[in-house]
Design a protein around this motif. Structure first.
Motif, PDB file in Angstrom:
ATOM      1  N   MET A 107       0.829  -1.182   0.000  1.00 48.64           N
ATOM      2  CA  MET A 107       0.000   0.000   0.000  1.00 48.64           C
ATOM      3  C   MET A 107       0.865   1.233   0.000  1.00 48.64           C
ATOM      4  N   ASP A 108       0.497   2.212  -0.781  1.00 50.46           N
ATOM      5  CA  ASP A 108       1.185   3.486  -0.811  1.00 50.46           C
ATOM      6  C   ASP A 108       0.736   4.296   0.397  1.00 50.46           C
ATOM      7  N   THR A 109       1.669   4.638   1.294  1.00 56.75           N
ATOM      8  CA  THR A 109       1.290   5.274   2.549  1.00 56.75           C
ATOM      9  C   THR A 109       0.847   6.717   2.379  1.00 56.75           C
ATOM     10  N   GLU A 110       1.190   7.363   1.271  1.00 59.80           N
ATOM     11  CA  GLU A 110       0.771   8.753   1.074  1.00 59.80           C
ATOM     12  C   GLU A 110      -0.633   8.865   0.493  1.00 59.80           C
ATOM     13  N   LYS A 111      -1.222   7.771   0.070  1.00 61.36           N
ATOM     14  CA  LYS A 111      -2.523   7.795  -0.578  1.00 61.36           C
ATOM     15  C   LYS A 111      -3.632   7.567   0.445  1.00 61.36           C
ATOM     16  N   LEU A 112      -4.639   8.443   0.424  1.00 62.69           N
ATOM     17  CA  LEU A 112      -5.785   8.282   1.309  1.00 62.69           C
ATOM     18  C   LEU A 112      -6.747   7.252   0.738  1.00 62.69           C
ATOM     19  N   SER A 113      -7.438   6.573   1.617  1.00 62.30           N
ATOM     20  CA  SER A 113      -8.443   5.602   1.207  1.00 62.30           C
ATOM     21  C   SER A 113      -9.814   6.264   1.306  1.00 62.30           C
ATOM     22  N   TYR A 114     -10.304   6.762   0.182  1.00 67.79           N
ATOM     23  CA  TYR A 114     -11.584   7.457   0.188  1.00 67.79           C
ATOM     24  C   TYR A 114     -12.768   6.558   0.513  1.00 67.79           C
TER      25      TYR A 114
ATOM     26  N   LEU B 236      -4.800  -7.124   7.296  1.00 62.11           N
ATOM     27  CA  LEU B 236      -5.690  -6.441   8.229  1.00 62.11           C
ATOM     28  C   LEU B 236      -6.695  -5.563   7.488  1.00 62.11           C
ATOM     29  N   ARG B 237      -6.253  -4.902   6.446  1.00 64.45           N
ATOM     30  CA  ARG B 237      -7.168  -4.056   5.670  1.00 64.45           C
ATOM     31  C   ARG B 237      -8.270  -4.901   5.032  1.00 64.45           C
ATOM     32  N   ARG B 238      -7.920  -6.079   4.557  1.00 66.08           N
ATOM     33  CA  ARG B 238      -8.921  -6.960   3.963  1.00 66.08           C
ATOM     34  C   ARG B 238      -9.941  -7.402   5.015  1.00 66.08           C
TER      35      ARG B 238
ATOM     36  N   LEU C  63     -16.765  -1.066  -1.952  1.00 63.43           N
ATOM     37  CA  LEU C  63     -15.608  -0.441  -2.601  1.00 63.43           C
ATOM     38  C   LEU C  63     -14.303  -0.818  -1.912  1.00 63.43           C
ATOM     39  N   THR C  64     -14.310  -0.922  -0.589  1.00 61.95           N
ATOM     40  CA  THR C  64     -13.088  -1.330   0.104  1.00 61.95           C
ATOM     41  C   THR C  64     -12.765  -2.792  -0.161  1.00 61.95           C
TER      42      THR C  64
END
Length: 144
Positions: free
Chosen positions: A1-8, A73-75, A124-125
């Protein structure tokens, strides 16, 4: 995961949890009588208490989804977001069925909107979560 990108989608899930929570406390039912109108919060009924718990859980899992960097964990949090949003929506439907002559107030619709938004953000997630096969961090480690 790119840490600078927000998860909208994760942020949308957190907003949906707050919307559902606000709906529980605005008022779910109103009873009109000769002396005026009585407004009843959602927590006065079992369906509203379930909606309160699911709104808080949706908010917590959405924030955890946004903050965690581990793909597994995100999944898991994406799946939990979806499940809690579905149960929030079902608790609003249960509240409509339990009205028993009382008029529905604005809060039950607001909580239902939060549940539907939560389901959409959960889908979406889940779409953004990688499948069980390839996890980007492990693929990069194996290539080096």
């Amino acid at each position: 995961m790119d840490t600078e990108k927000l998860s909208y989608p994760g942020i949308a899930g957190a907003v949906a949890g707050v919307v559902g929570l606000a709906g529980v406390y605005v008022s779910w039912f109103q009873i009109s009588g000769p002396s005026g109108t009585l407004k009843v919060d959602g927590v006065a009924d079992a369906s509203g208490t379930l909606g309160l718990a699911m709104s808080l859980a949706l908010f917590a899992f959405s924030v955890a989804y946004v903050l965690m960097a581990d793909v597994r964990l995100r999944r898991a949090f994406a799946a939990l977001m979806t499940v809690t949003a579905v149960v929030l929506t079902l608790s609003c439907i249960w509240g409509v069925a339990r009205a028993d002559g009382a008029d529905l107030a604005f809060g039950i619709y607001l909580s239902g909107l939060g549940g539907v938004l939560g389901v959409a953000s959960g889908i979406l997630t889940l779409r953004d979560a990688p499948p069980d096969g390839v996890i980007p961090d492990e693929a990069e480690a194996a290539a080096s």
